[in-house]
Design a protein around this motif. Structure first.
Motif, PDB file in Angstrom:
ATOM      1  N   GLY A  64       0.823  -1.197   0.000  1.00  0.00           N
ATOM      2  CA  GLY A  64       0.000   0.000   0.000  1.00  0.00           C
ATOM      3  C   GLY A  64       0.859   1.250   0.000  1.00  0.00           C
ATOM      4  O   GLY A  64       0.641   2.176  -0.792  1.00  0.00           O
ATOM      5  N   ALA A  65       1.851   1.280   0.877  1.00  0.00           N
ATOM      6  CA  ALA A  65       2.678   2.480   0.998  1.00  0.00           C
ATOM      7  C   ALA A  65       3.427   2.749  -0.307  1.00  0.00           C
ATOM      8  O   ALA A  65       3.617   3.897  -0.701  1.00  0.00           O
ATOM      9  CB  ALA A  65       3.652   2.334   2.162  1.00  0.00           C
ATOM     10  N   GLN A  66       3.833   1.695  -0.995  1.00  0.00           N
ATOM     11  CA  GLN A  66       4.531   1.912  -2.263  1.00  0.00           C
ATOM     12  C   GLN A  66       3.553   2.391  -3.342  1.00  0.00           C
ATOM     13  O   GLN A  66       3.916   3.175  -4.216  1.00  0.00           O
ATOM     14  CB  GLN A  66       5.259   0.643  -2.726  1.00  0.00           C
ATOM     15  N   GLY A  67       2.317   1.928  -3.254  1.00  0.00           N
ATOM     16  CA  GLY A  67       1.281   2.432  -4.151  1.00  0.00           C
ATOM     17  C   GLY A  67       1.072   3.922  -3.946  1.00  0.00           C
ATOM     18  O   GLY A  67       0.943   4.687  -4.896  1.00  0.00           O
ATOM     19  N   GLU A  68       1.079   4.338  -2.692  1.00  0.00           N
ATOM     20  CA  GLU A  68       0.926   5.765  -2.390  1.00  0.00           C
ATOM     21  C   GLU A  68       2.052   6.578  -3.021  1.00  0.00           C
ATOM     22  O   GLU A  68       1.815   7.606  -3.653  1.00  0.00           O
ATOM     23  CB  GLU A  68       0.959   5.993  -0.874  1.00  0.00           C
ATOM     24  N   LEU A  69       3.276   6.089  -2.835  1.00  0.00           N
ATOM     25  CA  LEU A  69       4.420   6.830  -3.378  1.00  0.00           C
ATOM     26  C   LEU A  69       4.305   6.904  -4.898  1.00  0.00           C
ATOM     27  O   LEU A  69       4.523   7.957  -5.503  1.00  0.00           O
ATOM     28  CB  LEU A  69       5.739   6.171  -2.952  1.00  0.00           C
ATOM     29  N   THR A  70       3.938   5.784  -5.513  1.00  0.00           N
ATOM     30  CA  THR A  70       3.746   5.769  -6.963  1.00  0.00           C
ATOM     31  C   THR A  70       2.695   6.810  -7.355  1.00  0.00           C
ATOM     32  O   THR A  70       2.900   7.601  -8.282  1.00  0.00           O
ATOM     33  CB  THR A  70       3.286   4.363  -7.416  1.00  0.00           C
ATOM     34  N   GLY A  71       1.586   6.812  -6.635  1.00  0.00           N
ATOM     35  CA  GLY A  71       0.495   7.733  -6.952  1.00  0.00           C
ATOM     36  C   GLY A  71       0.917   9.190  -6.837  1.00  0.00           C
ATOM     37  O   GLY A  71       0.591  10.018  -7.694  1.00  0.00           O
ATOM     38  N   ILE A  72       1.648   9.499  -5.785  1.00  0.00           N
ATOM     39  CA  ILE A  72       2.067  10.895  -5.598  1.00  0.00           C
ATOM     40  C   ILE A  72       3.128  11.283  -6.637  1.00  0.00           C
ATOM     41  O   ILE A  72       3.146  12.411  -7.133  1.00  0.00           O
ATOM     42  CB  ILE A  72       2.575  11.127  -4.151  1.00  0.00           C
ATOM     43  N   LEU A  73       3.976  10.329  -7.032  1.00  0.00           N
ATOM     44  CA  LEU A  73       4.945  10.629  -8.093  1.00  0.00           C
ATOM     45  C   LEU A  73       4.221  10.877  -9.423  1.00  0.00           C
ATOM     46  O   LEU A  73       4.634  11.707 -10.235  1.00  0.00           O
ATOM     47  CB  LEU A  73       5.960   9.486  -8.235  1.00  0.00           C
ATOM     48  N   LEU A  74       3.109  10.155  -9.641  1.00  0.00           N
ATOM     49  CA  LEU A  74       2.310  10.378 -10.852  1.00  0.00           C
ATOM     50  C   LEU A  74       1.716  11.786 -10.841  1.00  0.00           C
ATOM     51  O   LEU A  74       1.715  12.489 -11.853  1.00  0.00           O
ATOM     52  CB  LEU A  74       1.175   9.351 -10.938  1.00  0.00           C
ATOM     53  N   ILE A  75       1.230  12.176  -9.667  1.00  0.00           N
ATOM     54  CA  ILE A  75       0.647  13.516  -9.522  1.00  0.00           C
ATOM     55  C   ILE A  75       1.722  14.585  -9.764  1.00  0.00           C
ATOM     56  O   ILE A  75       1.501  15.569 -10.474  1.00  0.00           O
ATOM     57  CB  ILE A  75       0.002  13.669  -8.122  1.00  0.00           C
ATOM     58  N   ALA A  76       2.915  14.337  -9.222  1.00  0.00           N
ATOM     59  CA  ALA A  76       4.020  15.293  -9.413  1.00  0.00           C
ATOM     60  C   ALA A  76       4.385  15.391 -10.896  1.00  0.00           C
ATOM     61  O   ALA A  76       4.612  16.485 -11.426  1.00  0.00           O
ATOM     62  CB  ALA A  76       5.231  14.854  -8.591  1.00  0.00           C
ATOM     63  N   ALA A  77       4.395  14.237 -11.582  1.00  0.00           N
ATOM     64  CA  ALA A  77       4.732  14.237 -13.009  1.00  0.00           C
ATOM     65  C   ALA A  77       3.685  15.012 -13.809  1.00  0.00           C
ATOM     66  O   ALA A  77       4.005  15.752 -14.742  1.00  0.00           O
ATOM     67  CB  ALA A  77       4.834  12.797 -13.519  1.00  0.00           C
ATOM     68  N   HIS A  79       1.799  17.523 -12.735  1.00  0.00           N
ATOM     69  CA  HIS A  79       1.954  18.966 -12.516  1.00  0.00           C
ATOM     70  C   HIS A  79       3.187  19.495 -13.258  1.00  0.00           C
ATOM     71  O   HIS A  79       3.158  20.577 -13.827  1.00  0.00           O
ATOM     72  CB  HIS A  79       2.072  19.273 -11.020  1.00  0.00           C
ATOM     73  N   ARG A  80       4.266  18.693 -13.250  1.00  0.00           N
ATOM     74  CA  ARG A  80       5.475  19.123 -13.972  1.00  0.00           C
ATOM     75  C   ARG A  80       5.168  19.310 -15.455  1.00  0.00           C
ATOM     76  O   ARG A  80       5.572  20.283 -16.078  1.00  0.00           O
ATOM     77  CB  ARG A  80       6.580  18.082 -13.781  1.00  0.00           C
ATOM     78  N   ALA A 163      -5.770  21.059  -8.197  1.00  0.00           N
ATOM     79  CA  ALA A 163      -5.103  20.068  -7.338  1.00  0.00           C
ATOM     80  C   ALA A 163      -5.773  18.725  -7.592  1.00  0.00           C
ATOM     81  O   ALA A 163      -6.959  18.668  -7.916  1.00  0.00           O
ATOM     82  CB  ALA A 163      -5.256  20.458  -5.882  1.00  0.00           C
ATOM     83  N   LEU A 164      -4.999  17.658  -7.462  1.00  0.00           N
ATOM     84  CA  LEU A 164      -5.549  16.331  -7.756  1.00  0.00           C
ATOM     85  C   LEU A 164      -6.009  15.650  -6.463  1.00  0.00           C
ATOM     86  O   LEU A 164      -5.651  16.056  -5.362  1.00  0.00           O
ATOM     87  CB  LEU A 164      -4.515  15.476  -8.485  1.00  0.00           C
ATOM     88  N   LEU A 165      -6.801  14.588  -6.661  1.00  0.00           N
ATOM     89  CA  LEU A 165      -7.383  13.898  -5.509  1.00  0.00           C
ATOM     90  C   LEU A 165      -6.862  12.480  -5.408  1.00  0.00           C
ATOM     91  O   LEU A 165      -7.039  11.676  -6.332  1.00  0.00           O
ATOM     92  CB  LEU A 165      -8.902  13.873  -5.648  1.00  0.00           C
ATOM     93  N   TYR A 166      -6.233  12.203  -4.287  1.00  0.00           N
ATOM     94  CA  TYR A 166      -5.678  10.874  -4.048  1.00  0.00           C
ATOM     95  C   TYR A 166      -6.586  10.121  -3.079  1.00  0.00           C
ATOM     96  O   TYR A 166      -6.916  10.629  -2.000  1.00  0.00           O
ATOM     97  CB  TYR A 166      -4.273  10.984  -3.446  1.00  0.00           C
ATOM     98  N   TYR A 167      -6.965   8.921  -3.462  1.00  0.00           N
ATOM     99  CA  TYR A 167      -7.857   8.127  -2.608  1.00  0.00           C
ATOM    100  C   TYR A 167      -7.074   6.941  -2.067  1.00  0.00           C
ATOM    101  O   TYR A 167      -6.633   6.077  -2.835  1.00  0.00           O
ATOM    102  CB  TYR A 167      -9.030   7.636  -3.443  1.00  0.00           C
ATOM    103  N   ASP A 168      -6.847   6.922  -0.772  1.00  0.00           N
ATOM    104  CA  ASP A 168      -6.213   5.770  -0.145  1.00  0.00           C
ATOM    105  C   ASP A 168      -7.296   4.699   0.015  1.00  0.00           C
ATOM    106  O   ASP A 168      -8.130   4.766   0.913  1.00  0.00           O
ATOM    107  CB  ASP A 168      -5.627   6.171   1.217  1.00  0.00           C
TER     108      ASP A 168
END
Ligand SMILES: *Cc1c(COP(=O)(O)O)cnc(C)c1O
Length: 409
Positions: A64-77, A79-80, A163-168
């Motif tokens: 789960g935690a790695q999924g979160e990191l992946t998701g936030i990196l996707l969001i960062a990409a 926005h970039r 801003a994007l929405l992340y659903y845990d």
């Protein structure tokens, strides 16, 4: 889940899956040799898309935690790619503890907002929203086991500042067949298949935390991606110029999500919805039985779990920890007691969909007996566990002088 259904174990250990070299599909001419495995990955993604209403999935993240990191990196990409300058991620205090850790790891400043009445408070959210916010990370059901009531309003607020929405969605066993994150407007969701589909949480095995995204995040998904060609054959696509790159070796924990695939195929949409119904019903049944014996800080219809507090036993010098230890003596796995942080002396109960009325009653009877005993003989509860090979451990010493190697014998 509390159990590993046998059919899922059998499916995952079919020799065609378990004997295949993981590099087969990547050698020249190897794709047809790995056709079955590639199809299983593709099919897993497709079924999860259906369950969540998201546009695309990656099966790579291994927890789960790695999924979160992946998701936030996707969001960062994302926005970039748009030239957005975003520096903050909002995390409510009712979110899972991995959420702020993830946002920090991805280089964001974490803005905490207080929940009101156990819910994300749109007013508190609006007060911290501005153009520097990259995303909101929301755990739903939240760590109190409650469904967030203000989702549409929250989605609208976030959209107003791009801003994007992340659903845990680690606890999607409370939502399957009832709510699709894509339909509500979320951009990213991670699921914990090792809690929800075919394998239990903390079952000792590896995990699987696939991530689903909305269409605008799809170009950034980790590669290689499994594709189905026009002729129906399966292959790998490596040419993904906007991808955040690979986040796990090979394709993630393949045999874990094979179990989930078997589970989804076996249950069907209706069966998944029924698992959710029972997870929620069981938790509410236990809540109703324990309501008069413990304090329930947010007392209302819960989802798959609820949080009680042992605070009424404080006057006897008995704490949540003591009740948890006393449960060990009766043969139960102790409930989570240090989390969520917003409830003192908390005890988190999650019976899951797989318990029967009889086992739920037995647990409630035993816990109620422990609580009654604590009132007349607190010492007996403070001394627990009595029947296990080790009694209370010195947790401070265990942490300070950790021994992580074994003596040579
Ligand atoms: C379990 C859980 C996680 C973390 O998942 P891991 O697989 O343990 O990394 C994240 N969020 C929520 C809400 C969870 O319940």
């Amino acid at each position: 889940m509390k159990y590993n259904p046998k059919f899922a174990e059998v499916g995952a250990s079919l020799p065609g899956f378990s004997n295949l070299h993981p590099l087969t599909a990547q050698i020249e001419g190897g794709e047809p040799l790995a056709a079955g495995s590639l199809e299983a990955i593709w099919e897993s993604e497709r079924l999860l898309q259906e369950v969540t209403g998201m546009e695309a999935f990656t099966m790579q993240p291994m927890a789960g935690a790695q999924g979160e990191l992946t998701g936030i990196l996707l969001i960062a990409a994302y926005h970039r790619s748009k030239g957005n300058r975003k520096t903050k991620v909002i995390v409510p205090d009712s979110a899972h503890g991995t959420n702020p850790a993830t946002a920090t790891m991805a280089g964001y400043e974490v803005i905490n907002i207080e929940s009101r009445d156990g819910m994300v408070d749109p007013e508190a959210l609006a007060a911290v929203l501005d153009d520097s916010v990259a995303a909101l990370m929301m755990t739903c059901p939240n760590t109190l086991g409650l469904f967030e009531r203000h989702l549409p309003e929250i989605v609208k607020l976030l959209r107003s500042v791009d801003a994007l929405l992340y659903y845990d969605g680690a606890n999607f066993n409370a939502c399957m067949g009832r709510l699709r994150t894509g339909d509500v407007g979320f951009d990213v969701v991670h699921l914990n298949l090792h809690k929800t589909m075919g394998t239990p949480h903390g079952g000792g095995g590896p995990g699987s935390g696939p991530v689903g995204v909305s269409a605008r995040l799809e170009p950034f998904l980790p590669g290689p991606r499994v594709v189905r060609h026009a002729d129906g054959s399966f292959g790998l696509k490596h040419d993904l110029p906007q991808s955040i790159g690979q986040v796990a070796p090979f394709y993630g924990n393949f045999s874990m999500y094979l179990r989930a695939l078997a589970y989804m195929l076996r249950c069907g949409g209706e069966g998944l919805a029924r698992a959710t119904t029972y997870a929620v019903l069981n938790a509410n049944y236990m809540l109703a039985r324990l309501r008069d014996h413990l304090h329930i800080p947010y007392d209302r219809i819960c989802m798959h779990e609820f949080v009680a507090s042992a605070s009424p036993l404080g006057e006897y010098g008995v704490h949540a920890l003591d009740l948890a230890k006393a449960l060990l003596d009766k043969g139960y796995h102790a409930p989570t007691i240090y989390f969520p942080l917003i409830v003192k002396e908390c005890l988190m109960f999650e019976p899951t969909e797989t318990e029967s009325r009889e086992t739920l009653d037995r647990f409630c009877d035993d816990l109620i007996a422990i609580i009654e005993r604590a009132r007349v003989n607190p010492q007996a509860i403070q001394d627990a566990p009595l029947t296990l090979p080790v009694r209370r451990l010195d947790e401070t010493r265990a942490a300070r002088s950790m021994i992580v190697t074994e003596e040579k014998s």
